[in-house]
Motif scaffolding. Structure first.
Motif, mmCIF file in Angstrom:
data_model
loop_
_atom_site.group_PDB
_atom_site.id
_atom_site.type_symbol
_atom_site.label_atom_id
_atom_site.label_comp_id
_atom_site.label_asym_id
_atom_site.label_seq_id
_atom_site.Cartn_x
_atom_site.Cartn_y
_atom_site.Cartn_z
ATOM 1 N N ALA A 184 -11.399 -11.076 28.862
ATOM 2 C CA ALA A 184 -11.414 -10.668 30.270
ATOM 3 C C ALA A 184 -10.030 -10.679 30.900
ATOM 4 O O ALA A 184 -9.914 -10.741 32.122
ATOM 5 C CB ALA A 184 -12.352 -11.571 31.072
ATOM 6 N N GLU A 240 -23.095 -9.151 30.601
ATOM 7 C CA GLU A 240 -21.646 -9.129 30.714
ATOM 8 C C GLU A 240 -21.084 -10.415 30.113
ATOM 9 O O GLU A 240 -21.385 -11.513 30.574
ATOM 10 C CB GLU A 240 -21.234 -8.988 32.185
ATOM 11 N N ALA A 274 -17.492 -10.797 28.923
ATOM 12 C CA ALA A 274 -16.046 -10.740 28.675
ATOM 13 C C ALA A 274 -15.387 -12.107 28.753
ATOM 14 O O ALA A 274 -14.586 -12.474 27.873
ATOM 15 C CB ALA A 274 -15.385 -9.781 29.651
ATOM 16 N N ALA A 275 -15.673 -12.881 29.794
ATOM 17 C CA ALA A 275 -15.033 -14.193 29.935
ATOM 18 C C ALA A 275 -15.431 -15.113 28.792
ATOM 19 O O ALA A 275 -14.583 -15.794 28.193
ATOM 20 C CB ALA A 275 -15.392 -14.806 31.282
ATOM 21 N N PRO A 304 -9.781 -7.985 35.807
ATOM 22 C CA PRO A 304 -10.329 -8.431 34.523
ATOM 23 C C PRO A 304 -11.220 -7.387 33.883
ATOM 24 O O PRO A 304 -11.956 -6.668 34.560
ATOM 25 C CB PRO A 304 -11.125 -9.689 34.900
ATOM 26 N N SER A 305 -11.139 -7.287 32.556
ATOM 27 C CA SER A 305 -11.982 -6.360 31.812
ATOM 28 C C SER A 305 -13.415 -6.883 31.738
ATOM 29 O O SER A 305 -13.685 -8.070 31.947
ATOM 30 C CB SER A 305 -11.425 -6.162 30.401
ATOM 31 N N LEU A 306 -14.321 -5.987 31.416
ATOM 32 C CA LEU A 306 -15.742 -6.319 31.284
ATOM 33 C C LEU A 306 -16.212 -5.969 29.881
ATOM 34 O O LEU A 306 -15.808 -4.949 29.309
ATOM 35 C CB LEU A 306 -16.571 -5.531 32.307
#
Length: 535
Positions: A145, A137, A139-140, A123-125
Motif C-alpha cells: 500500500a 481490500e 493492500a496494507a 496508497p495503492s489498493l
C-alpha cells in the motif's frame, strides 16, 4: 495467405453498452500535472464466465483548491449481449475515495481467481477476489500500500519460485497540498501559462515488492537491483522476456528521462541495461517523454520488440529487438516517426485488428494543456483523434481517417485496453478520457480467420510470462502473456492471433513460465482454444 486489406471499421458503443460513468480529472484548466495525467482501465473475467468484464479507474473533480467530488472507480460485469452491468457497489471495489491512476490484473495469491491492483495518488489498493462476486481490500495487510504518486505496475515471477512479485513505477514527489495549491506558471511557447513540470520537480522512486508465497510482500527494491537511481518520471511499465532466456525482464517508460530496461539475471536480481541495449534513448541519443509501452513481435521476425509513446512534436518509438536483448530504433524507416509526430500519445497496444497475420498499432492521444486550443497557429488541439496504424510488412501506415466513425471522436484520451469483449474473434478498443466517459470501439472490420489461446495453470501457479507460438502454413507467430503495458491499463489476458486466410492451424506450442511445453497439432480456426498446464 493474408487477406487483402479491406480497411478497418470501428464504432463507439460505450453509451449503448452502459459505460456512462464520467472519469474526473481535476480542474478544467489542468493547473497541476496530476489534473492532466488521467487514469487507466483493465479487462478482467472476475467471475470466470468466459466474458471479459471491465474495471475503470477514476480521479477527483476540483474547483480551484476545493474538492468537488471524489470519483468512484467502476467494475462493469459483461452480460454477454454487448452490454454491461455496474456491479461496483456489490463487489466492493469503488477505489475508497482515492485519486486513482492505474490498474493491473493478476491472480497474485494463485487461488484461481483474478485480483485487481490499483495505483493511486496516495496508497495503492489490492482487491483480492473472493470468488463469489465480491472483493476484499488487502493492500496494507499484503504490504503493497505504499503511498506516493504511483502510476504503472506489473506482476512477474522475478526469481522463478512460482510466486508473483510486483513492480510499481512512480512519477513525481508531490503531496495533495501541492496539487490543490498549484498555479499555472510554466511558459508555453511564449503564448500562455500552463501547468509546471516535470522538469524542475523531483521524481518519485519506483518500488519492487517480493512475494513470500502466502499472499504477502516485502519491499525489496534495493536487494533486487531495481533502485531508481535516476528518479525518472515513471509511467508505463511492462514485464516481458526481451532476451528469450526464460525469465521476465522489466521495461519502464520515463517521461523526459531515459527509459529503464532491467534484465533479469535469473536469480531474482536485475541489471539496468537500458543504455547499452539501445532501448533507453531514441536513435539520436535523446531522452523522450515516455508515456505508454507495448511489447511483442510487431516486425514479424520472431523476436520481442518494444514501443514507447511520447509527447507532441516528437515521435513515438519502435525499438526492434534481435532476441538477445539488443534493440534498434527503427521508427523513422518504418513510418512510425512521421505518423506520430504531431499528436501527444499515451496508451498503446499491438493488436491484429483485421486478422491478416500481423499486429497493427493503436495509440491513445490527447494534449495535457487545454490552453493550446487558444493558439491554433501551432496546429495542436487539446482533444485529439486516436490513431490506428496498419502494419504492412513491417511498415506502418496511418489508417485512422478510414477506420470508421469511432476514430473521428475527439477527446483527450489516456488509457487504452484492447480485448475481444464480445467474443467474436477480433480485438475491440477501450479508451479512457479526461472529464468524460470512456470510449468503447467495437471492431466491425472485415477480418480473416483467427485463433485465441486461453492459457490456464493449475492452482498455486500462474501464467504470466507464458509464450505461445502458432504455425498455420507459412505463417508463424508468437504471443506472450504479459503484465502491465499500455498507459496504466490492462489488456485481454487471452492471446489472440489473426490467421489471414488460413483454414487450419498446424501447430500451437505453449511454453510455460517454468520452461515446460504443451503442444497441440491440427487445430481449427475461428475458435477459443483452452490449453491447461499439466501439474
Amino acid at each position: 495467405m493474408p487477406n487483402p486489406a479491406r480497411g478497418f471499421r470501428f464504432v463507439d458503443v460505450a453509451a449503448q453498452a452502459g459505460l456512462d460513468r464520467v472519469i474526473h480529472a481535476g480542474r478544467p484548466g489542468k493547473d497541476h500535472l496530476l489534473d492532466s495525467a488521467g487514469t487507466g482501465a483493465a479487462w478482467i473475467d472476475f467471475d470466470r464466465d468466459g466474458w471479459l468484464d471491465l474495471y475503470i479507474v477514476n480521479a477527483w473533480l476540483l474547483d480551484g483548491a476545493s474538492i468537488v467530488e471524489r470519483g468512484r472507480n467502476a467494475l462493469y460485469r459483461n452480460r454477454g449481449d454487448g452490454t454491461f452491468d455496474d456491479v461496483t457497489e456489490r463487489a466492493g471495489v469503488d477505489g475508497a475515495g482515492l485519486w486513482g491512476s492505474g490498474v493491473v490484473v493478476a491472480d497474485y495469491d494463485a487461488d484461481g481467481w483474478p485480483d485487481i491492483f490499483v495505483t493511486n495518488f496516495g496508497p495503492s489498493l489490492l482487491y483480492r477476489n473472493r470468488g463469489d462476486g465480491t472483493f476484499e481490500e488487502t493492500a496494507a495487510r499484503a504490504g503493497v500500500a505504499g503511498a506516493g504518486w504511483n502510476t504503472g505496475a506489473a506482476f512477474l515471477d522475478a526469481e522463478g519460485d512460482g510466486d508473483l512479485d510486483l513492480y510499481v513505477s512512480a512519477y513525481i514527489d508531490a503531496g495533495m497540498e501541492d496539487v490543490l495549491g498549484a498555479r499555472r506558471t510554466l511558459d508555453w511557447k511564449g503564448e500562455d501559462k500552463v501547468a509546471f513540470g516535470p522538469f524542475g520537480l523531483t521524481g518519485a522512486p519506483d518500488r519492487f515488492f517480493r512475494a513470500d508465497g502466502h499472499g504477502r510482500f516485502t519491499e525489496a527494491t534495493h536487494d533486487a537491483g531495481l533502485t531508481d537511481k535516476g528518479l525518472g518520471f515513471g509511467f508505463g511499465v511492462i514485464a516481458v522476456d526481451v532476451d528469450d532466456d526464460g525469465d521476465l525482464d522489466l521495461y519502464v517508460a520515463n517521461d523526459s528521462d531515459a527509459n529503464y530496461l532491467y534484465r533479469n539475471e535469473g536469480d531474482g536480481t536485475f541489471t539496468d541495461v537500458g543504455l547499452w541495449s539501445g532501448a533507453a534513448y531514441d536513435a539520436h541519443g535523446a531522452a523522450q517523454a515516455g508515456m505508454g509501452v507495448a511489447a511483442g513481435d510487431i516486425t514479424g521476425d520472431g523476436s520481442v520488440d518494444l514501443f514507447v509513446t511520447n509527447f507532441s512534436e516528437d515521435f513515438s518509438t519502435i525499438y526492434r529487438g534481435n532476441g538477445e536483448g539488443f534493440f534498434e530504433d527503427v521508427s523513422d524507416r518504418t513510418g512510425m516517426g512521421p505518423a506520430t509526430w504531431t499528436s501527444l500519445s499515451w496508451g498503446t497496444v499491438f493488436a491484429d485488428l483485421d486478422n491478416d497475420g500481423d499486429r497493427d498499432v493503436v495509440i491513445a492521444n490527447g494534449h495535457i494543456y487545454p490552453q493550446v486550443d487558444a493558439h491554433p497557429a501551432y496546429g495542436m488541439t487539446y482533444r485529439q483523434m486516436n490513431t490506428v496504424l496498419e502494419n504492412r510488412s513491417g511498415a506502418f501506415v496511418d489508417a485512422t481517417a478510414a477506420a470508421g466513425p469511432g476514430l473521428t471522436i475527439l477527446q483527450s484520451s489516456r488509457g487504452l485496453a484492447g480485448a475481444d469483449y464480445d467474443n467474436d474473434g477480433d480485438i475491440d478498443l477501450l479508451f479512457t478520457n479526461l472529464d468524460a466517459p470512456v470510449t468503447l470501439l467495437r471492431n466491425d472490420s472485415a477480418t480473416g480467420s483467427w485463433l485465441t489461446v486461453i492459457c490456464e495453470a493449475p492452482p498455486g501457479t500462474h501464467v504470466i510470462g507464458t509464450r505461445v507460438f502458432v504455425t498455420a502454413g507459412a505463417l508463424v507467430q508468437r504471443g506472450e502473456v504479459t503484465s502491465g503495458g499500455s498507459f496504466l491499463s490492462g489488456q485481454d489476458p487471452r492471446v489472440h492471433f489473426g490467421l489471414g486466410g488460413a483454414r487450419r492451424v498446424d501447430r500451437v506450442e505453449v511454453v510455460w513460465p517454468d520452461g515446460s511445453r504443451t503442444v497441440r497439432e491440427g487445430t481449427g480456426v475461428d475458435t477459443f482454444l483452452t490449453i491447461r498446464k499439466v501439474p
